[in-house]
Enzyme design. Structure first.
Site, mmCIF file in Angstrom:
data_model
loop_
_atom_site.group_PDB
_atom_site.id
_atom_site.type_symbol
_atom_site.label_atom_id
_atom_site.label_comp_id
_atom_site.label_asym_id
_atom_site.label_seq_id
_atom_site.Cartn_x
_atom_site.Cartn_y
_atom_site.Cartn_z
ATOM 1 N N PRO A 168 -87.653 -38.924 79.665
ATOM 2 C CA PRO A 168 -86.348 -39.279 80.216
ATOM 3 C C PRO A 168 -85.177 -39.045 79.269
ATOM 4 O O PRO A 168 -85.281 -39.300 78.065
ATOM 5 C CB PRO A 168 -86.481 -40.768 80.556
ATOM 6 C CG PRO A 168 -87.683 -41.239 79.832
ATOM 7 C CD PRO A 168 -88.588 -40.057 79.691
ATOM 8 N N ASN A 169 -84.114 -38.552 79.835
ATOM 9 C CA ASN A 169 -82.823 -38.335 79.160
ATOM 10 C C ASN A 169 -82.800 -37.134 78.217
ATOM 11 O O ASN A 169 -81.758 -36.816 77.648
ATOM 12 C CB ASN A 169 -82.358 -39.600 78.415
ATOM 13 C CG ASN A 169 -82.203 -40.776 79.351
ATOM 14 O OD1 ASN A 169 -81.465 -40.676 80.322
ATOM 15 N ND2 ASN A 169 -82.915 -41.860 79.097
ATOM 16 N N ARG A 226 -75.641 -36.289 75.384
ATOM 17 C CA ARG A 226 -76.154 -37.585 74.995
ATOM 18 C C ARG A 226 -76.045 -37.811 73.484
ATOM 19 O O ARG A 226 -76.623 -37.043 72.709
ATOM 20 C CB ARG A 226 -77.617 -37.567 75.405
ATOM 21 C CG ARG A 226 -78.412 -38.693 74.938
ATOM 22 C CD ARG A 226 -79.890 -38.485 75.210
ATOM 23 N NE ARG A 226 -80.544 -39.748 75.017
ATOM 24 C CZ ARG A 226 -81.829 -39.895 74.794
ATOM 25 N NH1 ARG A 226 -82.626 -38.844 74.767
ATOM 26 N NH2 ARG A 226 -82.334 -41.083 74.616
ATOM 27 N N TYR A 276 -78.752 -36.963 68.414
ATOM 28 C CA TYR A 276 -79.627 -35.894 68.906
ATOM 29 C C TYR A 276 -79.071 -34.478 68.721
ATOM 30 O O TYR A 276 -79.739 -33.511 69.074
ATOM 31 C CB TYR A 276 -79.941 -36.144 70.393
ATOM 32 C CG TYR A 276 -80.627 -37.475 70.626
ATOM 33 C CD1 TYR A 276 -81.937 -37.685 70.187
ATOM 34 C CD2 TYR A 276 -79.973 -38.544 71.241
ATOM 35 C CE1 TYR A 276 -82.574 -38.902 70.364
ATOM 36 C CE2 TYR A 276 -80.605 -39.776 71.431
ATOM 37 C CZ TYR A 276 -81.899 -39.944 70.991
ATOM 38 O OH TYR A 276 -82.519 -41.151 71.165
ATOM 39 N N ASN A 288 -92.683 -35.188 73.768
ATOM 40 C CA ASN A 288 -91.683 -36.174 73.376
ATOM 41 C C ASN A 288 -91.491 -37.074 74.595
ATOM 42 O O ASN A 288 -90.719 -36.738 75.494
ATOM 43 C CB ASN A 288 -90.371 -35.505 72.983
ATOM 44 C CG ASN A 288 -89.321 -36.526 72.566
ATOM 45 O OD1 ASN A 288 -89.548 -37.737 72.671
ATOM 46 N ND2 ASN A 288 -88.184 -36.047 72.093
ATOM 47 N N ALA A 346 -88.072 -42.511 75.699
ATOM 48 C CA ALA A 346 -88.205 -43.982 75.710
ATOM 49 C C ALA A 346 -89.589 -44.447 76.170
ATOM 50 O O ALA A 346 -90.039 -45.537 75.793
ATOM 51 C CB ALA A 346 -87.115 -44.593 76.584
ATOM 52 N N GLU A 399 -97.109 -35.397 68.893
ATOM 53 C CA GLU A 399 -95.938 -36.202 69.301
ATOM 54 C C GLU A 399 -94.718 -35.729 68.511
ATOM 55 O O GLU A 399 -94.807 -35.561 67.295
ATOM 56 C CB GLU A 399 -96.228 -37.671 68.969
ATOM 57 C CG GLU A 399 -95.066 -38.622 69.191
ATOM 58 C CD GLU A 399 -95.351 -40.042 68.657
ATOM 59 O OE1 GLU A 399 -96.269 -40.213 67.817
ATOM 60 O OE2 GLU A 399 -94.631 -40.961 69.080
ATOM 61 N N HIS A 425 -90.418 -36.382 67.987
ATOM 62 C CA HIS A 425 -89.146 -37.055 68.264
ATOM 63 C C HIS A 425 -88.047 -36.337 67.512
ATOM 64 O O HIS A 425 -88.227 -35.991 66.330
ATOM 65 C CB HIS A 425 -89.187 -38.526 67.846
ATOM 66 C CG HIS A 425 -90.222 -39.286 68.583
ATOM 67 N ND1 HIS A 425 -90.061 -39.659 69.891
ATOM 68 C CD2 HIS A 425 -91.475 -39.653 68.232
ATOM 69 C CE1 HIS A 425 -91.161 -40.257 70.309
ATOM 70 N NE2 HIS A 425 -92.042 -40.262 69.325
ATOM 71 N N ARG A 455 -84.941 -46.417 63.072
ATOM 72 C CA ARG A 455 -84.044 -46.909 64.122
ATOM 73 C C ARG A 455 -84.415 -48.346 64.543
ATOM 74 O O ARG A 455 -85.037 -49.063 63.783
ATOM 75 C CB ARG A 455 -84.043 -45.909 65.290
ATOM 76 C CG ARG A 455 -83.470 -44.543 64.868
ATOM 77 C CD ARG A 455 -83.384 -43.571 66.023
ATOM 78 N NE ARG A 455 -82.443 -44.034 67.038
ATOM 79 C CZ ARG A 455 -82.344 -43.491 68.255
ATOM 80 N NH1 ARG A 455 -83.117 -42.466 68.585
ATOM 81 N NH2 ARG A 455 -81.471 -43.966 69.123
HETATM 82 C C1 DQA Z 1 -86.562 -39.909 71.131
HETATM 83 C C2 DQA Z 1 -86.479 -41.296 70.495
HETATM 84 C C3 DQA Z 1 -86.665 -42.381 71.545
HETATM 85 O O1 DQA Z 1 -86.629 -43.665 70.948
HETATM 86 C C4 DQA Z 1 -85.567 -42.292 72.575
HETATM 87 O O2 DQA Z 1 -85.777 -43.256 73.589
HETATM 88 C C5 DQA Z 1 -85.412 -40.933 73.145
HETATM 89 C C6 DQA Z 1 -85.568 -39.767 72.276
HETATM 90 C C7 DQA Z 1 -86.262 -38.780 70.135
HETATM 91 O O3 DQA Z 1 -86.568 -37.643 70.459
HETATM 92 O O4 DQA Z 1 -85.735 -39.031 69.044
HETATM 93 O O5 DQA Z 1 -85.052 -40.780 74.306
HETATM 94 O O6 DQA Z 1 -87.875 -39.716 71.627
#
Ligand code: DQA
Length: 147
Positions: free
Chosen positions: A12-13, A20, A25, A76, A79, A100, A102, A109
């Site tokens: 998501p997102n 964003r 990011y 990735n 959230a 994984e 990020h 964080r």
């Molecule tokens: C994320 C880190 C997560 O905590 C966050 O909710 C994201 C992006 C990252 O790529 O840094 O949406 O996965």
């Protein structure tokens, strides 16, 4: 025949990259990310497919469908990393080597980002390298097939 076939899954997102929280990011968009990874894989003779969804069940469906179709998964879960046992269970079910990624360094964080349900299952976790983290994940798979 290609060296291998990878699936890149974003949660998501991640479709909001570029808009964003650019201070967290960066300015690149989701399309920029896909192009970067696609070009990198092309150079290495790797087939790659991309999937992004804001819906947990759709992410689970794509992981299930990867069974017998992909040699590796780069994920990735955004959230959902911090909440989803269902995504972990789907990864375990298909049993495809998974890395994984990020974009941000989640370890530095908020407390609620310190949990990753998939981390123990994944072969490797890469965080805090921006988009480059996805390329590092590709490199991991290249090394894996050499072994
Ligand atoms: C994320 C880190 C997560 O905590 C966050 O909710 C994201 C992006 C990252 O790529 O840094 O949406 O996965």
């Amino acid at each position: 025949m290609s060296l291998m076939k990878l699936l890149v899954v974003n949660g998501p997102n991640i479709n909001m990259l570029g808009i964003r929280e650019p201070e967290v990011y960066g300015n690149g968009t989701y399309i920029d990310l896909c192009n970067l990874v696609d070009n990198y894989c092309r150079e290495k003779d790797i087939e790659v497919e991309f999937f992004q969804s804001n819906h947990e069940g759709d992410i689970i469906d794509i992981i299930q469908n990867a069974h017998d179709n992909f040699d590796g998964i780069i994920i990735n879960p955004a959230a959902y990393t911090h909440t989803s046992i269902a995504i972990l269970d789907a990864l375990k079910a298909v049993d495809i080597p998974t890395v994984e990624v990020h974009i941000s360094d989640v370890s530095k964080r908020e407390d609620y980002r310190q949990v990753s349900f998939i981390r123990d299952y994944c072969k490797k976790s890469i965080m805090g390298f921006g988009f480059k983290g996805y390329l590092m994940a590709v490199d991991y798979f290249v090394e894996l097939v050499k072994k």
